[in-house]
Enzyme design. Sequence first.
Site, mmCIF file in Angstrom:
data_model
loop_
_atom_site.group_PDB
_atom_site.id
_atom_site.type_symbol
_atom_site.label_atom_id
_atom_site.label_comp_id
_atom_site.label_asym_id
_atom_site.label_seq_id
_atom_site.Cartn_x
_atom_site.Cartn_y
_atom_site.Cartn_z
ATOM 1 N N VAL A 171 67.427 48.312 28.852
ATOM 2 C CA VAL A 171 68.876 48.540 28.810
ATOM 3 C C VAL A 171 69.197 49.704 29.728
ATOM 4 O O VAL A 171 68.612 50.779 29.610
ATOM 5 C CB VAL A 171 69.335 48.870 27.369
ATOM 6 C CG1 VAL A 171 70.807 49.263 27.355
ATOM 7 C CG2 VAL A 171 69.092 47.693 26.434
ATOM 8 N N ALA A 223 68.749 55.102 30.359
ATOM 9 C CA ALA A 223 68.190 53.759 30.156
ATOM 10 C C ALA A 223 67.154 53.836 29.045
ATOM 11 O O ALA A 223 66.790 54.932 28.601
ATOM 12 C CB ALA A 223 67.545 53.252 31.439
ATOM 13 N N LYS A 224 66.681 52.716 28.590
ATOM 14 C CA LYS A 224 65.553 52.692 27.656
ATOM 15 C C LYS A 224 64.967 51.291 27.662
ATOM 16 O O LYS A 224 65.671 50.317 27.954
ATOM 17 C CB LYS A 224 66.013 53.041 26.234
ATOM 18 C CG LYS A 224 64.905 53.602 25.353
ATOM 19 C CD LYS A 224 64.629 55.063 25.641
ATOM 20 C CE LYS A 224 63.525 55.621 24.782
ATOM 21 N NZ LYS A 224 63.457 57.089 24.888
ATOM 22 N N GLY A 225 63.676 51.207 27.332
ATOM 23 C CA GLY A 225 63.030 49.910 27.223
ATOM 24 C C GLY A 225 62.213 49.853 25.951
ATOM 25 O O GLY A 225 61.895 50.891 25.364
ATOM 26 N N ASP A 242 57.396 56.678 25.754
ATOM 27 C CA ASP A 242 58.080 56.987 24.495
ATOM 28 C C ASP A 242 57.066 56.669 23.384
ATOM 29 O O ASP A 242 55.862 56.708 23.644
ATOM 30 C CB ASP A 242 59.379 56.172 24.379
ATOM 31 C CG ASP A 242 60.243 56.635 23.211
ATOM 32 O OD1 ASP A 242 60.797 57.735 23.284
ATOM 33 O OD2 ASP A 242 60.345 55.909 22.204
#
Length: 419
Positions: free
Chosen positions: A63, A108-110, A149
């Site tokens: 995202v 953003a992040k995944g 993360d």
Amino acid sequence: MLTEIAAGNAYDVALENFDAAADALELNSDTREMIKYPERILAVTIPVRMDDGHIRRFEGYRVQHSSVRGPAKGGIRYHPQVTLDEVKALATWMTWKCAVVNIPFGGAKGGVTCDPKHMSTGELERMTRRYTSAILPMIGPEQDIPAPDVYTNPQTMAWIMDTYSMTKGYPIPGVVTGKPISLGGSLGRNEATGRGVFYTIESACEHLHLSMKGATVVVQGFGNAGSVAAQMLYDAGAKVIAVSDSTGCVYKRDGLDIPALIQMKSITGHVRGFPESDEITPAELLAMNCDILVPAALENTIRADNATVVRARIVAEAANGPVTPAADRILESKGIFLIPDILCNAGGVTVSYFEWVQDEQHLFWEAQDVYNRLERVMKTSFRDVLKIHLDRNVPMRIAANMLGIGRVAEAVQIRGIYP
Ligand code: NAD
């Protein structure tokens, strides 16, 4: 225990926190429409050949919440409870976080829904490479830069960097941060989040006239962020009296020997059974009488149903989103000083930015140089947030969101709408 922790919807929390800060900033509705929601969302299916020969399907996400102030930036999480909403929340927080520490990145992040603890190294590598190739059109050093993360690490970043580089045909270290040093990683990146947490706690202690020496500390989640923060607090003379991870909680009134605990966890993989410590429950850990509580595990660990028992003077959010809005109000009413996540744990993304700058310029900074720059960024950002908290008489979380959201709002207003 994990199911209970992840039960709340983190994205609802992210939106509620946005609205509170946007109201305080008196942001107009046009600006809110432009910055509140993710710019781009990709959901992917990841087929992986498992060690026993059969193929298993995993779901993954990337995202991009915002690229208003620069390339999107944010980690990748491997966890059984990863959902699209969780990834959207984490991406949203990344946008405000990068703006709070004033680095030229968006958010953003995944995430991949998987249980890495029950996967072999080979299975993890194949899953990472296939996930990378699925999100490849979205990522790149000028576009969107992943990082580690929960349950991803420098090795994961090396596989991503290799997969991306092989596809492009030449080495591109700047596509990820949190890489191993031998691949262009930055000195100080691995401990950056915990170090940044420590600097913000130091600033909070100074503000509250609380001496770090002898201060009692409880850390929930003894991973990358939590263990480094614990080590630095220990080195500064604080007494870390209780620590937990996903397997259990250990307690010692006179203070745990943190270097020995880190060493034991690196061998056994857990804190449970640490010599000369007592075992306590997660509920007892949260209720412990202490000066500083550091939630460093996952979201929603401090909620309306357990916030009343918290007895710390400072809650330092090393984790993202550990305190729900309802719990925020309870902690506030008890006079507990909160260091909000987008400020407290911003050390990780700050040194990620330093790493990206070094990669782009083919430079290599010394560790002390990284630490000095990080300390300056964290302490300046703390002062900026504290000033809004005091001047505007708003809670620290709202103050931090006002700073971050205000900077993104200003940038979007100047850029306008394309076409
Ligand atoms: P990590 O995987 O290194 O550590 C997570 C730790 O939490 C592990 O020790 C795990 O056992 C523990 N844990 C999991 N469930 C738990 C539970 N129910 N109770 C107690 N402990 C539990 O991950 P990390 O990188 O340290 O990330 C922790 C938090 O910090 C996350 O919220 C993450 O988003 C946030 N964060 C990390 C970074 C970073 O650079 N690593 C940066 C910013 C924010």
